[in-house]
Structures are given as structure tokens and as C-alpha cells.
Design an enzyme around this catalytic site. Structure first.
Site, PDB file in Angstrom:
ATOM      1  CB  CYS A 136      -0.915   0.018   1.211  1.00 37.61           C
ATOM      2  SG  CYS A 136      -1.859  -1.474   1.340  1.00 37.61           S
ATOM      3  CG  HIS A 171      -3.446   3.238   0.783  1.00 32.91           C
ATOM      4  ND1 HIS A 171      -3.637   2.764  -0.493  1.00 32.91           N
ATOM      5  CD2 HIS A 171      -3.630   2.188   1.622  1.00 32.91           C
ATOM      6  CE1 HIS A 171      -3.921   1.471  -0.424  1.00 32.91           C
ATOM      7  NE2 HIS A 171      -3.927   1.097   0.842  1.00 32.91           N
ATOM      8  CG  ASN A 212      -6.822  -1.116  -0.815  1.00 31.61           C
ATOM      9  OD1 ASN A 212      -5.958  -0.728  -1.602  1.00 31.61           O
ATOM     10  ND2 ASN A 212      -6.543  -1.439   0.446  1.00 31.61           N
TER      11      ASN A 212
HETATM   12  N1  ACO Z   1     -19.307  -9.925   4.448  1.00 29.57           N
HETATM   13  C1  ACO Z   1     -19.992 -10.275   5.531  1.00 29.57           C
HETATM   14  N2  ACO Z   1     -19.419 -10.579   6.710  1.00 29.57           N
HETATM   15  C2  ACO Z   1     -18.094 -10.500   6.762  1.00 29.57           C
HETATM   16  C3  ACO Z   1     -17.304 -10.138   5.666  1.00 29.57           C
HETATM   17  C4  ACO Z   1     -17.964  -9.844   4.463  1.00 29.57           C
HETATM   18  N3  ACO Z   1     -17.310  -9.469   3.339  1.00 29.57           N
HETATM   19  N4  ACO Z   1     -16.016 -10.159   6.042  1.00 29.57           N
HETATM   20  C5  ACO Z   1     -15.979 -10.506   7.330  1.00 29.57           C
HETATM   21  N5  ACO Z   1     -17.235 -10.718   7.770  1.00 29.57           N
HETATM   22  C6  ACO Z   1     -17.673 -11.120   9.090  1.00 29.57           C
HETATM   23  C7  ACO Z   1     -16.608 -11.821   9.885  1.00 29.57           C
HETATM   24  O1  ACO Z   1     -16.555 -13.178   9.532  1.00 29.57           O
HETATM   25  C8  ACO Z   1     -17.091 -11.611  11.297  1.00 29.57           C
HETATM   26  O2  ACO Z   1     -18.112 -12.548  11.539  1.00 29.57           O
HETATM   27  P1  ACO Z   1     -18.298 -13.190  13.006  1.00 29.57           P
HETATM   28  O3  ACO Z   1     -18.561 -12.038  13.901  1.00 29.57           O
HETATM   29  O4  ACO Z   1     -19.455 -14.104  12.805  1.00 29.57           O
HETATM   30  O5  ACO Z   1     -17.001 -13.865  13.288  1.00 29.57           O
HETATM   31  C9  ACO Z   1     -17.743 -10.243  11.236  1.00 29.57           C
HETATM   32  O6  ACO Z   1     -17.980  -9.956   9.847  1.00 29.57           O
HETATM   33  C10 ACO Z   1     -16.880  -9.144  11.795  1.00 29.57           C
HETATM   34  O7  ACO Z   1     -15.566  -9.315  11.289  1.00 29.57           O
HETATM   35  P2  ACO Z   1     -14.446  -8.306  11.622  1.00 29.57           P
HETATM   36  O8  ACO Z   1     -13.196  -8.714  10.902  1.00 29.57           O
HETATM   37  O9  ACO Z   1     -14.368  -8.116  13.090  1.00 29.57           O
HETATM   38  O10 ACO Z   1     -15.053  -6.991  10.959  1.00 29.57           O
HETATM   39  P3  ACO Z   1     -14.528  -5.532  11.022  1.00 29.57           P
HETATM   40  O11 ACO Z   1     -15.552  -4.643  11.546  1.00 29.57           O
HETATM   41  O12 ACO Z   1     -13.150  -5.441  11.595  1.00 29.57           O
HETATM   42  O13 ACO Z   1     -14.428  -5.192   9.463  1.00 29.57           O
HETATM   43  C11 ACO Z   1     -12.724  -5.010   7.851  1.00 29.57           C
HETATM   44  C12 ACO Z   1     -13.562  -5.948   8.648  1.00 29.57           C
HETATM   45  C13 ACO Z   1     -13.625  -4.226   6.905  1.00 29.57           C
HETATM   46  C14 ACO Z   1     -11.741  -5.802   7.026  1.00 29.57           C
HETATM   47  C15 ACO Z   1     -11.989  -4.023   8.786  1.00 29.57           C
HETATM   48  O14 ACO Z   1     -11.357  -4.710   9.821  1.00 29.57           O
HETATM   49  C16 ACO Z   1     -11.001  -3.180   8.072  1.00 29.57           C
HETATM   50  O15 ACO Z   1     -11.317  -2.428   7.188  1.00 29.57           O
HETATM   51  N6  ACO Z   1      -9.758  -3.235   8.481  1.00 29.57           N
HETATM   52  C17 ACO Z   1      -8.719  -2.521   7.819  1.00 29.57           C
HETATM   53  C18 ACO Z   1      -8.279  -3.344   6.716  1.00 29.57           C
HETATM   54  C19 ACO Z   1      -7.760  -2.545   5.620  1.00 29.57           C
HETATM   55  O16 ACO Z   1      -7.909  -1.345   5.541  1.00 29.57           O
HETATM   56  N7  ACO Z   1      -7.119  -3.241   4.735  1.00 29.57           N
HETATM   57  C20 ACO Z   1      -6.593  -2.676   3.621  1.00 29.57           C
HETATM   58  C21 ACO Z   1      -5.336  -1.999   3.941  1.00 29.57           C
HETATM   59  S1  ACO Z   1      -4.043  -2.941   3.621  1.00 29.57           S
HETATM   60  C22 ACO Z   1      -3.732  -2.826   2.048  1.00 29.57           C
HETATM   61  O17 ACO Z   1      -4.198  -1.917   1.416  1.00 29.57           O
HETATM   62  C23 ACO Z   1      -2.908  -3.882   1.434  1.00 29.57           C
END
Ligand code: ACO
Length: 350
Positions: A115, A277, A307
Site C-alpha cells: 500500500c 491511500h 482498494n
Molecule cells: N461480508 C460479511 N461478513 C463479513 C465479511 C464480508 N465481506 N467479512 C468478514 N465478515 C464477518 C466476519 O466473519 C465476522 O463474523 P463473526 O462475527 O461471525 O465472526 C464479522 O464480519 C466481523 O468481522 P471483523 O473482521 O471483526 O469486521 P470488522 O468490523 O473489523 O471489518 C474489515 C472488517 C472491513 C476488514 C476491517 O477490519 C477493516 O477495514 N480493516 C482494515 C483493513 C484494511 O484497511 N485493509 C486494507 C489496507 S491494507 C492494504 O491496502 C494492502
């Protein structure tokens, strides 16, 4: 001597993939994706017809045309991606071939900083320009993520976030101290390397964890890049600890922006446009509020592209300029955080 952005361009594939389309292939929903990430749709390239290299080439052509330079004016190429066409050689040379710009045999460097790849690339280019070594550097950030994602429910926390696209800039020297790259700040901390990673296949041999986890056979001669267990357990896709990434990102983004401003003797109030980013809209909004910036001072397009990793910043920067939101004399701040973890910022006087 400073480095100025002499031209910019971007390319996104034609095919728009809405959140709804994911609902038919995995257990997810448009509502979940929008609420957690802000993403409404992303672009996917044409499998087998487009690659990271070809997307990068289209963006490079647009940037060269914008800068008014010819292919053979380019004396150095930097290509940032985490989704290269080949393990080796890198996309830099493949793009050189694709664009038929091998005549002057310009050096091509691939960088693997995910990233923050574009910011690392800009910093490298800035050093080469300031020392007088190169006069026309082509810096590209491109990703064809769609070829390497797990589109089953198991991969949903990663696959719904990423999209394909490319952005490019042409960097040139300028004697005018009132324009160009003011500074760049780069950081990394490998403590959490595996928390956002694409590990297999690879040459690690289980070193960072244990051999059994990946099913490595007992052999003194290595020679195992992909094991049957990796394939059977489908350990061949990117993995992400989303909550950790989120937590670290909202800490490091403001830190590295402030650090760049301090080094330049500037303040947040001097920023005209912040281009973060595009990792997650929630992260960008957090950073915006933490710095006290208005909505019109931050460019977000993750809603439309997802992203695109190394490509998010050049695409967003180009869009913001084309929309008339960046003007001569403006202070533009770009910042990124991602896998590694690596992060960085750059201040550019337009
Ligand atoms: N659809 C539905 N449910 C989902 C999905 C999806 N696509 N993905 C995960 N879930 C579920 C999980 O399985 C979990 O279920 P459970 O509670 O039954 O176990 C629930 O949603 C909550 O999961 P979390 O991982 O806790 O969700 P969170 O609120 O943290 O959101 C997310 C996930 C969007 C990935 C968030 O953590 C995030 O944005 N983090 C930053 C990641 C990021 O920015 N990455 C990119 C930067 S790195 C790069 O660019 C290379």
C-alpha cells in the site's frame, strides 16, 4: 533542485463489479461492505487479456502524454505492485516491453511495498532526481488483484475490499523551490509481517512458523515452493487481520503526516489537499477528523474503485487534479499505511 510532478495519468478497467455481484458467490451483503468499508463498487480487469503490466502501461501512456514526453525520454522506471504478473522478472521490464520503450535501455526497478509502494517509489525517484542522475522518471503503481483473490466465503474479509487499477506519474527536476516534492517520510515495522500478507507459494520453507503448518516434506535440498497441503487447504490467498490493520492504520497515518509537516516547518492548516491511500473509507474519515480537515480537503474514491493498493494514490491524485481540486501553489499531502507494516507520507507543493 527539487522533483516536480510533470504529468499524471490513470487507467481503470471497464468492468464495474458491484457489491451485489459478490452476494451471488459468497456469504456477504452490499450493506455489510458499504457499512464497514465505504466501498460500493470496484473494477476488475479482463482475466487473461489484462494484467498488472498492461494496466500499468495504459496509465503510463496517459502520464507521458500529460507530461508531453516521449517513451524514449524516460530514463528510469519504477513499478510498484503487490500483484506482479510473474514472481520474477518484475512488471517494470514487462511494461517496458509492452510499451515498446526498450530502445534506450532505461533501468527498471520493481518495488514491493504494497500500500505504501507509491510513496516509497516517489521517495526513491526524488533522490535520483535531486542527485541529477535522472531527468524523466516514470513511476507506476498498478494492481490486478482480481486474479489472486479467494472469492469463496472464506476469503470474504479480503476479497470485497480490493479492486484493479493503475496510476502513473512522470517526475522531473525543477530549479523552482516553490514547487515539487517538499519531503517524504518512510517507515516500517516487520513485527506483524504475516498479519497482512500473501505468503504462499514462496521460498520461506516454514521458517517463520513451522514446517508442518505448510506441509513441507523433510528434505535437505529444499526445492519446494508449493506443497500439496498449501493447495489442499487453499493457503494460497492473501490473509488479513482486519482489526489489527485498522488499529495500526489510524495511529500511523496521522503520525506520519504530522512528522512530514514538522520536518518541513509546516502545520496541518497548511494542507490544501490530503490524499490518503484508499484502504477503507472509515480509516480515511478517522484521519480527516483527527487532523481537523474539512470534507473538501480530503479526496476519497474508494467508493468507486475499492482498494487498488499501490495505485490508489496516483489514481486519486489524478482525479483530484482533473476535478480542479488541486491548483498551482497548493500543498498536497499523500500518506499510506499497509502490509509490512510499511507506511509513509509525502508533501508536494503543486
Ligand atoms: N461480508 C460479511 N461478513 C463479513 C465479511 C464480508 N465481506 N467479512 C468478514 N465478515 C464477518 C466476519 O466473519 C465476522 O463474523 P463473526 O462475527 O461471525 O465472526 C464479522 O464480519 C466481523 O468481522 P471483523 O473482521 O471483526 O469486521 P470488522 O468490523 O473489523 O471489518 C474489515 C472488517 C472491513 C476488514 C476491517 O477490519 C477493516 O477495514 N480493516 C482494515 C483493513 C484494511 O484497511 N485493509 C486494507 C489496507 S491494507 C492494504 O491496502 C494492502
Amino acid at each position: 533542485m527539487r522533483t516536480k510532478i510533470a504529468g499524471m495519468g490513470y487507467y481503470v478497467p471497464e468492468r464495474i463489479v458491484s457489491n451485489k455481484e459478490f452476494e451471488s458467490i459468497m456469504d456477504t451483503s452490499d450493506e455489510w461492505i458499504q457499512e464497514r468499508t465505504g466501498i460500493k463498487e470496484r473494477r476488475f480487469g479482463k482475466a487473461h487479456l489484462e494484467t498488472t503490466t498492461t494496466l500499468g502501461a495504459r496509465a503510463a501512456e496517459a502520464a507521458m502524454s500529460d507530461a508531453g514526453v516521449e517513451k524514449n525520454d524516460i530514463d528510469f522506471i519504477i513499478f510498484a505492485t503487490l500483484s506482479p504478473d510473474y514472481y520474477f522478472p518484475g512488471c517494470g521490464v514487462l511494461m517496458q516491453r509492452e510499451l515498446k520503450m526498450t530502445k534506450n535501455e532505461a533501468g527498471a526497478l520493481d518495488i514491493r511495498n504494497q500500500c505504501s509502494g507509491f510513496i516509497y517509489g516517489l521517495s526513491i525517484a526524488d533522490q535520483f532526481i535531486k542527485t541529477g542522475q535522472y531527468k524523466n522518471i516514470l513511476l507506476v503503481g498498478a494492481e490486478m488483484h482480481s486474479m489472486g483473490l479467494d472469492f469463496s466465503t472464506r476469503g470474504r474479509n479480503v476479497s470485497v475490499i480490493f479492486g484493479d487499477g493503475a496510476g502513473a506519474v512522470i517526475l522531473q527536476p525543477t530549479d523552482d523551490d516553490s514547487e515539487g516534492v517538499v519531503n517524504t517520510v518512510l517507515h516500517s515495522d516487520g513485527t506483524y509481517a504475516e498479519e497482512l500478507a500473501f505468503i504462499n507459494p514462496g521460498c520461506h520453507g516454514g521458517y517463520h512458523s513451522n514446517k508442518e503448518q505448510y506441509g513441507y516434506p523433510d528434505t535437505d535440498f529444499g526445492g519446494v515452493f508449493l506443497t500439496q497441503k498449501m493447495w489442499d487447504d487453499q493457503m494460497i490467498f492473501p490473509n488479513m487481520n482486519g482489526q489489527l490493520v485498522f488499529k495500526m492504520a489510524i495511529q500511523k497515518f496521522p503520525e506520519v503526516i504530522i512528522s512530514g509537516l514538522n520536518k518541513a516547518g509546516l502545520n496541518v492548516s497548511d494542507i490544501n489537499m490530503l490524499i490518503p491511500h484508499q484502504a477503507n473509507l472509515r480509516i480515511s474519515q478517522f484521519v480527516q477528523h483527527k487532523l481537523g480537515l474539512r470534507d473538501d480537503q480530503v479526496w476519497n474514491n474508494i467508493q468507486r474503485y475499492g482498494n487498488t493498493t499501490a495505485a490508489t494514490i496516483p489514481i486519486a491524485m489524478c482525479e483530484a487534479r482533473d476535478a480542479g481540486k488541486i491548483n498551482k501553489g497548493d500543498l498536497v499531502c499523500i500518506a499510506a499505511f499497509g502490509s509490512g507494516f510499511t507506511w509513509g507520507s509525502a508533501l508536494i507543493r503543486w
